[in-house]
Design an enzyme around this catalytic site. Structure first.
Site, mmCIF file in Angstrom:
data_model
loop_
_atom_site.group_PDB
_atom_site.id
_atom_site.type_symbol
_atom_site.label_atom_id
_atom_site.label_comp_id
_atom_site.label_asym_id
_atom_site.label_seq_id
_atom_site.Cartn_x
_atom_site.Cartn_y
_atom_site.Cartn_z
ATOM 1 N N GLU A 1 28.695 4.477 -7.348
ATOM 2 C CA GLU A 1 27.267 4.694 -7.120
ATOM 3 C C GLU A 1 26.986 5.047 -5.659
ATOM 4 O OE1 GLU A 1 24.691 2.296 -10.105
ATOM 5 O OE2 GLU A 1 24.078 1.633 -8.133
ATOM 6 N N LYS B 1 16.771 5.770 -15.525
ATOM 7 C CA LYS B 1 15.760 4.724 -15.686
ATOM 8 C C LYS B 1 14.416 5.358 -16.059
ATOM 9 C CE LYS B 1 17.395 1.096 -12.478
ATOM 10 N NZ LYS B 1 17.077 0.199 -11.376
ATOM 11 N N HIS C 1 51.676 -1.193 -19.442
ATOM 12 C CA HIS C 1 52.054 -0.827 -20.806
ATOM 13 C C HIS C 1 50.990 0.040 -21.455
ATOM 14 C CE1 HIS C 1 55.478 -3.623 -20.687
ATOM 15 N NE2 HIS C 1 54.690 -4.285 -19.851
HETATM 16 O O1 PA5 Z 1 23.164 -0.814 -6.874
HETATM 17 C C1 PA5 Z 1 22.077 -0.629 -7.368
HETATM 18 O O2 PA5 Z 1 21.052 -0.536 -6.680
HETATM 19 C C2 PA5 Z 1 21.877 -0.556 -8.879
HETATM 20 O O3 PA5 Z 1 23.049 -0.439 -9.580
HETATM 21 C C3 PA5 Z 1 21.130 -1.771 -9.353
HETATM 22 O O4 PA5 Z 1 21.858 -2.918 -9.020
HETATM 23 C C4 PA5 Z 1 20.883 -1.763 -10.851
HETATM 24 O O5 PA5 Z 1 20.307 -0.546 -11.244
HETATM 25 C C5 PA5 Z 1 19.921 -2.884 -11.216
HETATM 26 O O6 PA5 Z 1 18.754 -2.793 -10.462
HETATM 27 P P1 PA5 Z 1 17.806 -4.023 -10.227
HETATM 28 O O7 PA5 Z 1 18.536 -5.086 -9.508
HETATM 29 O O8 PA5 Z 1 16.692 -3.460 -9.407
HETATM 30 O O9 PA5 Z 1 17.350 -4.481 -11.576
#
Ligand code: PA5
Length: 472
Positions: free
Chosen positions: A298, A441, A327
């Site tokens: 990410e 989202k 394996h």
């Molecule tokens: O790293 C990030 O910002 C995202 O992966 C969030 O952790 C994930 O989308 C969840 O978001 P939130 O904590 O706002 O619910």
């Protein structure tokens, strides 16, 4: 004095990072040479890391949470006394850290142990999906009246987590329980809906500080509360992170393992190594790979650079487990395309020793194992796999945790965070946003009729329709 304050303990428990098998003299054509490291570029990235430190609030978490840690420990004490189960409701960065740390630092069958053998802590469930079957299954194994829920969302509005919260509030109400006794909220102090709901319901609340993004949040209440509830020494974990901060602030890249790792991975990406395999040789570290996968994917998987140019960069993380995946996947790593870098996570001393007993003395292909330990076996297999990749000319590097404990796990988490941020600087991208996640989202909001997303719904409806001939 706590052991993590002792200089000798810190030195013994220092992570060791070995990059030899990334270099040409060891692996040949696909390796790196010192001449590949552009001192000016690395120096500039190092300077930017220093300049931006103030905005990277996750870097200060090992130092600025004394009061919060005290509150977490007090809250955890209450939870341990009153509840049998602790359920985290969250997703992505609000779930992967708690899962990884629990797996690393507690018994591998923690939830199956009787409470006394769990050190008096509740069972831990981290619910990071909205699969209806999983939700039902959870209700089959917990007694809601004896359960504490920790709803975690930094943005305060993630649909999955909000749906779970609605379900839990309803279930508590139907069974005559009050939310304020059973729910703890962890969210942004000022933004989002969860803080509004928390105030309305009078929930105990912890905050995700500004400048601490989801995937960089394990060392704030997002991860610390669940860890403390399950008996992890969170002060030692933070001390480990602080120690890694000390180790990784060095300007000279050859003295700074986290920066060097980031630089090596970027150089490998530039040479077409588009896959980052993480292969811990320890079940306790199995979910570190999941946590790392989100952090790496990410943060670095980006369409645009900081100047707005389309760059389409990133490296795909792949999770493997030693020895299990020897394996299953190692055949591909050794003989498939030259598109991977493997990171081995090794353990110096496992927390237990299992002897392999005598037996079947007349079958030499079995009895050669007798007299050894499982510890020797797993370590030999790690070494053998490293060697097999070396022989096949495949780049790999190893991080050795002298032992898996709160101090080394704190180091490891912080190491990967700094490595990722430094790689982002070298790549010239923003490692701290996630526009690709936001798009998904928003599309979900549109499909479920969230007000304000009508135009997005039209956009979705006008996407090319499926052709029936492609649906069999
Ligand atoms: O790293 C990030 O910002 C995202 O992966 C969030 O952790 C994930 O989308 C969840 O978001 P939130 O904590 O706002 O619910």
């Amino acid at each position: 004095m706590e052991r993590y304050m002792d200089a000798a303990f810190r030195e013994i428990m220092r992570l060791r990072v070995n990059f030899n098998n990334m270099m040409k003299p060891k692996i040949g054509a696909h390796g790196l040479e010192e001449a590949d490291f552009d001192a000016a570029k690395l120096g500039a990235a190092n300077e930017r890391m220093a300049q931006k430190r103030e905005t990277m609030k996750w870097r200060e978490l090992p130092y600025n949470q004394d009061e919060i840690v005290a509150d977490i420990l007090e809250t955890a004490k209450g939870v341990r006394k009153e509840f049998d189960d602790f359920v985290v409701l969250g997703i992505g960065g609000s779930a992967l850290g708690p899962i990884a740390v629990q797996q690393a630092l507690n018994h591998l069958h923690y939830n199956d142990l009787p409470k006394a053998k769990r050190g008096g802590g509740p069972r831990l469930f981290v619910e990071d999906n909205v699969d209806p079957e999983r939700m039902e299954a959870l209700f089959d194994v917990i007694d809601i009246g004896r359960t504490c829920f920790n709803v975690i969302t930094k943005s305060g509005g993630t649909s999955e987590t909000m749906a779970q919260l609605l379900i839990i509030c309803d279930a508590l109400k139907k069974r005559g329980h009050t939310p304020e006794k059973h729910i703890i909220a962890t969210t942004d102090e000022k933004k989002g809906n969860l803080i509004i709901i928390a105030k309305e319901l009078g929930l105990k609340t912890f905050f995700v500080p500004d400048g601490v993004g989801g995937r960089f949040s394990e060392l704030c209440p997002v991860g610390l509360l669940a860890a403390a509830v399950c008996g992890v020494d969170i002060k030692e974990m933070l001390a480990g992170a602080a120690y890694m901060d000390e180790i990784s602030h060095e300007g000279d890249i050859w003295e700074n393992p986290a920066h060097l790792a980031g630089a090596m991975m970027v150089l490998m990406m530039e040479r077409g190594k588009n896959i980052s395999v993480m292969m811990p040789y320890a079940d306790s570290l199995k979910y570190m790979s999941d946590w790392y996968a989100q952090l790496w994917a990410e943060s670095l998987g980006k369409r645009y650079d900081l100047n707005g140019n389309e760059v389409f960069v990133g490296q795909t993380p792949v999770k493997a487990l030693g020895v299990t995946d020897q394996h299953s996947q190692v055949q591909l790593y050794a003989e498939g395309p030259f598109d991977k870098v493997t990171t081995f996570l090794k353990v110096g001393e496992y927390r237990t020793k299992v002897d392999i007993p005598d037996g079947f003395a007349d079958i030499k292909d079995v009895s050669f194992l007798s007299g050894h330990t499982m510890n020797e076996l797993i370590q030999a297999e790690e070494r053998a796999t490293e060697y097999a990749l070396l022989k096949a000319g495949r780049p790999s590097w190893t991080i050795t945790l002298p032992e898996v404990n709160a101090f080394t796990i704190g180091q490891l988490l912080y190491f990967f965070e700094v490595m990722t941020a430094f790689a982002g600087e070298l790549m010239g991208i923003n490692a701290f946003d996630q526009p690709g996640v936001e798009e998904g989202k928003n599309a979900t909001y549109a499909l479920l009729g969230k007000p304000g997303f009508e135009i997005k719904k039209q956009e979705l409806d006008s996407a090319p329709a499926n052709e029936t001939r492609y649906v069999l």
